[in-house]
Enzyme design. Structure first.
Site, PDB file in Angstrom:
ATOM      1  N   SER A 168       0.814  -1.303  -0.039  1.00 41.83           N
ATOM      2  CA  SER A 168      -0.052  -0.166   0.002  1.00 41.83           C
ATOM      3  C   SER A 168       0.957   1.230   0.067  1.00 41.83           C
ATOM      4  O   SER A 168       0.319   2.381  -0.588  1.00 41.83           O
ATOM      5  CB  SER A 168      -0.945  -0.142   1.273  1.00 41.83           C
ATOM      6  N   ASP A 169       1.867   1.374   0.721  1.00 42.18           N
ATOM      7  CA  ASP A 169       2.839   2.635   0.929  1.00 42.18           C
ATOM      8  C   ASP A 169       3.141   3.095  -0.577  1.00 42.18           C
ATOM      9  O   ASP A 169       3.268   4.189  -0.694  1.00 42.18           O
ATOM     10  CB  ASP A 169       4.145   2.303   1.731  1.00 42.18           C
ATOM     11  N   ALA A 170       3.414   2.114  -1.491  1.00 39.51           N
ATOM     12  CA  ALA A 170       3.735   2.533  -2.699  1.00 39.51           C
ATOM     13  C   ALA A 170       2.875   3.300  -3.631  1.00 39.51           C
ATOM     14  O   ALA A 170       3.336   4.172  -4.506  1.00 39.51           O
ATOM     15  CB  ALA A 170       4.045   1.138  -3.673  1.00 39.51           C
ATOM     16  N   PHE A 172       1.698   6.107  -2.255  1.00 38.73           N
ATOM     17  CA  PHE A 172       2.132   7.450  -2.009  1.00 38.73           C
ATOM     18  C   PHE A 172       3.441   7.823  -2.841  1.00 38.73           C
ATOM     19  O   PHE A 172       3.622   8.896  -3.278  1.00 38.73           O
ATOM     20  CB  PHE A 172       2.249   7.798  -0.465  1.00 38.73           C
TER      21      PHE A 172
END
Length: 385
Positions: A168-170, A172
């Site tokens: 999920s961080d990707a 951003f």
């Protein structure tokens, strides 16, 4: 007792003294506090003794940790900073020679491109070439890896799926940079790639019932100690903060904009329902009633995303005023008089314990993103919880 621990204790005392108060939000206060944080963080970029874990990640000049801070600082520079931090931003890009991180195909090492592209206003700029060359190589490679987060042949836990955006961080780190490359170069292939991969990741990791993202495929069937699904606050905060940054790069008439806004609104209402009584978001979002630790990095990303939507008329103020104001106040209480932000969960990939003296650059960046929207937020029509 060292100086840093003394500052921690002083901060804790101030926090306890202010617990019974509900201070109003003023532009002057936001300005003062955000400048205090920005100055402190810039003054402490040479020695990361104050970071409890992953100091090597923190020290990487073109890595995601520093990138997240400079993304927030750049936005603050354009709003409340009134250009005062431009030289620091330019010096950072020049010191990095406008290069991505060494694993340029990895979203984390693409995040710094958001700073570079924000400083470039012409497709003729030589500074554009390093990022564009790496993005072109990624396009030529193609995106056909599985999004399943499994060990690769070398035994590494972060396997080949990270040639795509399988965590999920990707969302951003990378999509806003790819969209900005299209805006600057005039070549739509970069934006098309970003949107295709964004929706591929979303279709894989987004839970249609809870309207939240699993951090990666390892969490599909994982339960917390309270028998809830595990939705990590900062992991979802990364996505939610990244959506405004992506939307701002899209043309107003882009056919994907309505779909992205609908998706953004779904997440906004999910966050609104999961705020803790204090005004923050627990590290494990569904455990907010059981383990409501005061974690500030995910919470800052959420406040930024919500205030951005209200400020632009994409979210109804009546539904989100109290959420935003109480959220900002709860985060702001964790800013020390010296200017560092406490209660920032350290580098990780799931909900974890947080301590009062935990701080990190991405927490500072998230705070500055939130401050950039709170500066012009109409707090007069909101009442804190």
């Amino acid at each position: 007792m060292n100086k840093f621990l003394k500052l921690v204790l002083a901060s804790a005392v101030l926090s306890l003294l202010s617990c019974s108060q509900t201070p109003s939000i003023t532009a002057q206060q936001v300005q003062s506090h955000a400048d205090r944080l920005a100055r402190w963080q810039l003054e402490h970029m040479g020695d990361f003794e104050y970071v409890r874990t992953f100091r090597d990640h923190t020290a990487q000049p073109d890595g995601w940790v520093q990138a997240a801070f400079y993304i927030g600082l750049n936005r603050w520079n354009d709003t409340g900073g009134e250009g005062r931090y431009l030289s620091a931003l330019q010096q950072k890009a020049e010191a990095n020679h406008w290069q991505l991180g060494p694993l340029y195909w990895h979203a984390d090492d693409q995040a710094i491109a958001q700073l570079y592209l924000a400083l470039i206003d012409s497709a003729d700029s030589q500074a554009l070439a390093p990022t564009q060359t790496k993005f072109d190589d990624i396009l030529a490679y193609g995106a056909d890896n599985s999004l399943e987060f499994i060990r690769d042949d070398t035994g590494q836990s972060e396997g080949t799926c990270q040639r795509r955006w399988c965590w999920s961080d990707a969302l951003f780190m990378a999509p806003p940079a790819w969209a900005a490359m299209s805006r600057i170069s005039g070549d739509e292939q970069y934006l098309n790639y970003a949107l295709t991969e964004f929706w591929a990741t979303t279709n894989y990791l987004f839970d249609p019932t809870y309207h939240l993202y699993y951090r990666d495929s390892r969490f599909f069937d994982r339960a917390s100690e309270h028998d809830n699904k595990v939705f990590w606050s900062r992991g979802n905060g990364w996505v939610f903060a990244g959506l405004p940054l992506l939307l701002e790069q899209l043309p107003d008439n882009h056919p994907e904009r309505p779909k992205l806004i609908t998706h953004y609104r779904r997440m906004a209402y999910a966050f609104g329902a999961l705020q803790t009584a204090e005004g923050l978001w627990a590290p494990s979002l569904l455990d907010n009633d059981y383990d409501p630790l005061p974690e500030t990095s995910g919470s800052s990303f959420v406040v930024f995303g919500l205030a951005w939507g209200v400020n632009r008329g994409l979210l109804p103020a009546a539904d989100f005023n109290d959420v935003i104001v109480s959220g900002w106040q709860a985060i702001d209480k964790r800013l020390t008089p010296e200017g560092w932000l406490g209660w920032v969960q350290q580098v990780g990939y799931e909900p974890d314990k947080v301590h009062a003296d935990d701080t990190q650059l991405y927490g500072s960046g998230a705070y500055l993103l939130a401050a950039s929207e709170m500066l012009d937020y109409d707090a007069g029509k909101a009442s804190a919880k």
